[in-house]
Design a protein around this motif. Sequence first.
Motif, PDB file in Angstrom:
ATOM      1  N   THR A   1       0.850  -1.195   0.000  1.00  0.00           N
ATOM      2  CA  THR A   1       0.000   0.000   0.000  1.00  0.00           C
ATOM      3  C   THR A   1       0.883   1.242   0.000  1.00  0.00           C
ATOM      4  O   THR A   1       1.639   1.455   0.950  1.00  0.00           O
ATOM      5  CB  THR A   1      -0.904   0.003   1.243  1.00  0.00           C
ATOM      6  OG1 THR A   1      -1.582  -1.256   1.338  1.00  0.00           O
ATOM      7  CG2 THR A   1      -1.918   1.124   1.154  1.00  0.00           C
TER       8      THR A   1
ATOM      9  N   TRP B   1      -1.530   6.799  -0.843  1.00  0.00           N
ATOM     10  CA  TRP B   1      -2.888   6.295  -0.618  1.00  0.00           C
ATOM     11  C   TRP B   1      -3.225   6.352   0.869  1.00  0.00           C
ATOM     12  O   TRP B   1      -4.323   6.762   1.263  1.00  0.00           O
ATOM     13  CB  TRP B   1      -3.020   4.869  -1.142  1.00  0.00           C
ATOM     14  CG  TRP B   1      -4.416   4.317  -1.088  1.00  0.00           C
ATOM     15  CD1 TRP B   1      -5.379   4.415  -2.048  1.00  0.00           C
ATOM     16  CD2 TRP B   1      -5.011   3.567  -0.004  1.00  0.00           C
ATOM     17  NE1 TRP B   1      -6.534   3.784  -1.637  1.00  0.00           N
ATOM     18  CE2 TRP B   1      -6.340   3.253  -0.390  1.00  0.00           C
ATOM     19  CE3 TRP B   1      -4.553   3.141   1.242  1.00  0.00           C
ATOM     20  CZ2 TRP B   1      -7.209   2.518   0.433  1.00  0.00           C
ATOM     21  CZ3 TRP B   1      -5.419   2.426   2.076  1.00  0.00           C
ATOM     22  CH2 TRP B   1      -6.727   2.123   1.656  1.00  0.00           C
TER      23      TRP B   1
ATOM     24  N   ARG C   1      -8.947  11.267  -4.232  1.00  0.00           N
ATOM     25  CA  ARG C   1      -7.526  10.980  -4.492  1.00  0.00           C
ATOM     26  C   ARG C   1      -7.228   9.505  -4.223  1.00  0.00           C
ATOM     27  O   ARG C   1      -6.549   8.845  -5.012  1.00  0.00           O
ATOM     28  CB  ARG C   1      -6.624  11.862  -3.614  1.00  0.00           C
ATOM     29  CG  ARG C   1      -6.511  13.294  -4.024  1.00  0.00           C
ATOM     30  CD  ARG C   1      -5.273  13.971  -3.427  1.00  0.00           C
ATOM     31  NE  ARG C   1      -5.212  13.880  -1.973  1.00  0.00           N
ATOM     32  CZ  ARG C   1      -5.829  14.724  -1.145  1.00  0.00           C
ATOM     33  NH1 ARG C   1      -6.550  15.714  -1.619  1.00  0.00           N
ATOM     34  NH2 ARG C   1      -5.700  14.584   0.169  1.00  0.00           N
ATOM     35  N   ALA C   2      -7.719   9.007  -3.101  1.00  0.00           N
ATOM     36  CA  ALA C   2      -7.478   7.605  -2.758  1.00  0.00           C
ATOM     37  C   ALA C   2      -8.086   6.681  -3.805  1.00  0.00           C
ATOM     38  O   ALA C   2      -7.474   5.672  -4.194  1.00  0.00           O
ATOM     39  CB  ALA C   2      -8.058   7.298  -1.374  1.00  0.00           C
TER      40      ALA C   2
ATOM     41  N   ILE D   1      -5.918   6.709  -6.942  1.00  0.00           N
ATOM     42  CA  ILE D   1      -4.708   5.906  -6.754  1.00  0.00           C
ATOM     43  C   ILE D   1      -5.038   4.424  -6.857  1.00  0.00           C
ATOM     44  O   ILE D   1      -4.333   3.661  -7.532  1.00  0.00           O
ATOM     45  CB  ILE D   1      -4.060   6.224  -5.392  1.00  0.00           C
ATOM     46  CG1 ILE D   1      -3.539   7.666  -5.370  1.00  0.00           C
ATOM     47  CG2 ILE D   1      -2.922   5.245  -5.089  1.00  0.00           C
ATOM     48  CD1 ILE D   1      -3.195   8.167  -3.973  1.00  0.00           C
ATOM     49  N   ALA D   2      -6.125   3.996  -6.201  1.00  0.00           N
ATOM     50  CA  ALA D   2      -6.527   2.583  -6.245  1.00  0.00           C
ATOM     51  C   ALA D   2      -6.816   2.143  -7.671  1.00  0.00           C
ATOM     52  O   ALA D   2      -6.426   1.049  -8.100  1.00  0.00           O
ATOM     53  CB  ALA D   2      -7.747   2.367  -5.354  1.00  0.00           C
TER      54      ALA D   2
ATOM     55  N   ARG E   1      -9.157  -3.003  -0.406  1.00  0.00           N
ATOM     56  CA  ARG E   1      -8.716  -1.614  -0.285  1.00  0.00           C
ATOM     57  C   ARG E   1      -9.480  -0.727  -1.267  1.00  0.00           C
ATOM     58  O   ARG E   1      -9.889   0.384  -0.928  1.00  0.00           O
ATOM     59  CB  ARG E   1      -7.203  -1.522  -0.505  1.00  0.00           C
ATOM     60  CG  ARG E   1      -6.385  -2.140   0.614  1.00  0.00           C
ATOM     61  CD  ARG E   1      -4.919  -2.231   0.270  1.00  0.00           C
ATOM     62  NE  ARG E   1      -4.685  -3.189  -0.805  1.00  0.00           N
ATOM     63  CZ  ARG E   1      -3.475  -3.515  -1.263  1.00  0.00           C
ATOM     64  NH1 ARG E   1      -2.404  -2.946  -0.736  1.00  0.00           N
ATOM     65  NH2 ARG E   1      -3.338  -4.412  -2.236  1.00  0.00           N
ATOM     66  N   ARG E   2      -9.659  -1.226  -2.486  1.00  0.00           N
ATOM     67  CA  ARG E   2     -10.492  -0.495  -3.459  1.00  0.00           C
ATOM     68  C   ARG E   2     -11.926  -0.395  -2.931  1.00  0.00           C
ATOM     69  O   ARG E   2     -12.557   0.664  -2.993  1.00  0.00           O
ATOM     70  CB  ARG E   2     -10.447  -1.240  -4.794  1.00  0.00           C
ATOM     71  CG  ARG E   2     -11.439  -0.764  -5.854  1.00  0.00           C
ATOM     72  CD  ARG E   2     -10.986   0.497  -6.568  1.00  0.00           C
ATOM     73  NE  ARG E   2     -11.899   0.838  -7.648  1.00  0.00           N
ATOM     74  CZ  ARG E   2     -11.771   0.394  -8.895  1.00  0.00           C
ATOM     75  NH1 ARG E   2     -10.766  -0.424  -9.226  1.00  0.00           N
ATOM     76  NH2 ARG E   2     -12.621   0.774  -9.829  1.00  0.00           N
TER      77      ARG E   2
ATOM     78  N   VAL F   1     -12.448   2.312  -0.170  1.00  0.00           N
ATOM     79  CA  VAL F   1     -12.550   3.696  -0.634  1.00  0.00           C
ATOM     80  C   VAL F   1     -13.971   3.978  -1.123  1.00  0.00           C
ATOM     81  O   VAL F   1     -14.549   5.029  -0.831  1.00  0.00           O
ATOM     82  CB  VAL F   1     -11.527   4.002  -1.745  1.00  0.00           C
ATOM     83  CG1 VAL F   1     -11.583   5.470  -2.116  1.00  0.00           C
ATOM     84  CG2 VAL F   1     -10.125   3.646  -1.308  1.00  0.00           C
TER      85      VAL F   1
END
Length: 457
Positions: A276, A280, A303-304, A307-308, A317-318, A321
């Motif tokens: 990671t 992020w 933004r996160a 990035i993902a 993680r995707r 967000v």
Amino acid sequence: MRNHLLPICLLLVGCMPGPAPDDTATRASQPAAMSSLPPLKSFATPTPARPERSNADIARDFLDLSFRLESGRELAVFTRFEEPITVRVTGRPPATMMPDLAALIRRLQGEAGIDISLTNAAQANITIEALTRREIRRNLPHAACFVVPGITDISQYRRARRSARANWALLRNREKLAIFVPGDASPQELRDCLHEELAQAIGPLNDLYRLPDSVFNDDNIHAVLTGFDMLILRAYYAPELANGMTRQEVAARLPAILARLNPGGAGIPARAPARTPRNWINAIEAALGPDSSPSERQRATRRALGIAQSLGWQDHRRAFVHYAMGRLIAATDPDAAMGHFQAADRFFAATPGAGLHRAFVASQLAAHALSRGDGRTALALIEPNIPVASRFENAALLSTLMLLRAEALEITSRAPEAAQVRLDSLGWARYGFGADWAVRAKLREIGALNPLKGKRG
């Protein structure tokens, strides 16, 4: 330290460790307050699941958890307590704290094989001091709870935080430390602090967003130590390891340790999820932190997400967000929020071990269905996830799902059943949310979703 986060995670607040000053590791009884609500409920026998990942991935996770602080700072050597470990409690612990701590100690003894016990002796290795939330914030403004080496009470904290003895990166073994927890928080928040902070006090100091099945993760989805966490702690106290070992020395011994402790992980192919990146993590912290404005949080979440997407992530993680964005815009753009919740569910569904994550999303999807008067869809979303919330011992989520179910039953003309479910939920709500006013606020919040109640005026 467990950080105060916005209610992005619906019902959770989160934890992180580290060395002072830049990496401070971060969740006689006081009588329970009188309540007019049904008796508080608590969970009985834990049922943690074994990790569903390869030993190769678990070894990599172990090393990244054990040889890095959450700030990204590398640790030169492996450190742990020499057993046996003793734990004492000071301050003003509420009535629920000691039973929850005793249950946690039993789990560490039985599941992790660690020689750890409660004591009243002042020379205990670990002192857990129950303070007020205000006292904790006065010392570490964004922390819900935290752990510091080299001290035994909060009066020593400010003097010690800039000294070598309280610097995790300079430790070569663990002998004495203090954990500070909020004695006036809800029983669940206090219990969650005990689980995360005690685990980090005796074990790894880092958190990793890539872990879907662990409290060693700042997404704070998991409230109590999981089967993965207990395996990590059991390996942490394996006889093959010792204080002062380097990363390379520990890495050389881990395959044999994990083969012995987790034979089922030998035949599972490695997935090797991508690390990671710090940008992020920074974006997520800005999105969830208490110091950002609503517009700043949305920009940080975008933004996160960017990035993902650029990294091609398809994992939890995707999903996280999307879930965070859905929570941020639910009040202002419910249709767009639904799109994010549905995307979150798709990505969580593709991640092994993300059943609890999906239960959180289901609560949002069900709330949307309720607001449209679609009780049948809401029930279909809620009912499979009630046992999930129970299995993972999340009383706040469990009571929320039960309250949502009660409203859905009412919409589908099952009022007597709805009344019983609502009543049954209140004991769990008392554990999850704490004070009567917080429980009643949750009742009002979920009741307001029911369009039938609006029609009745």
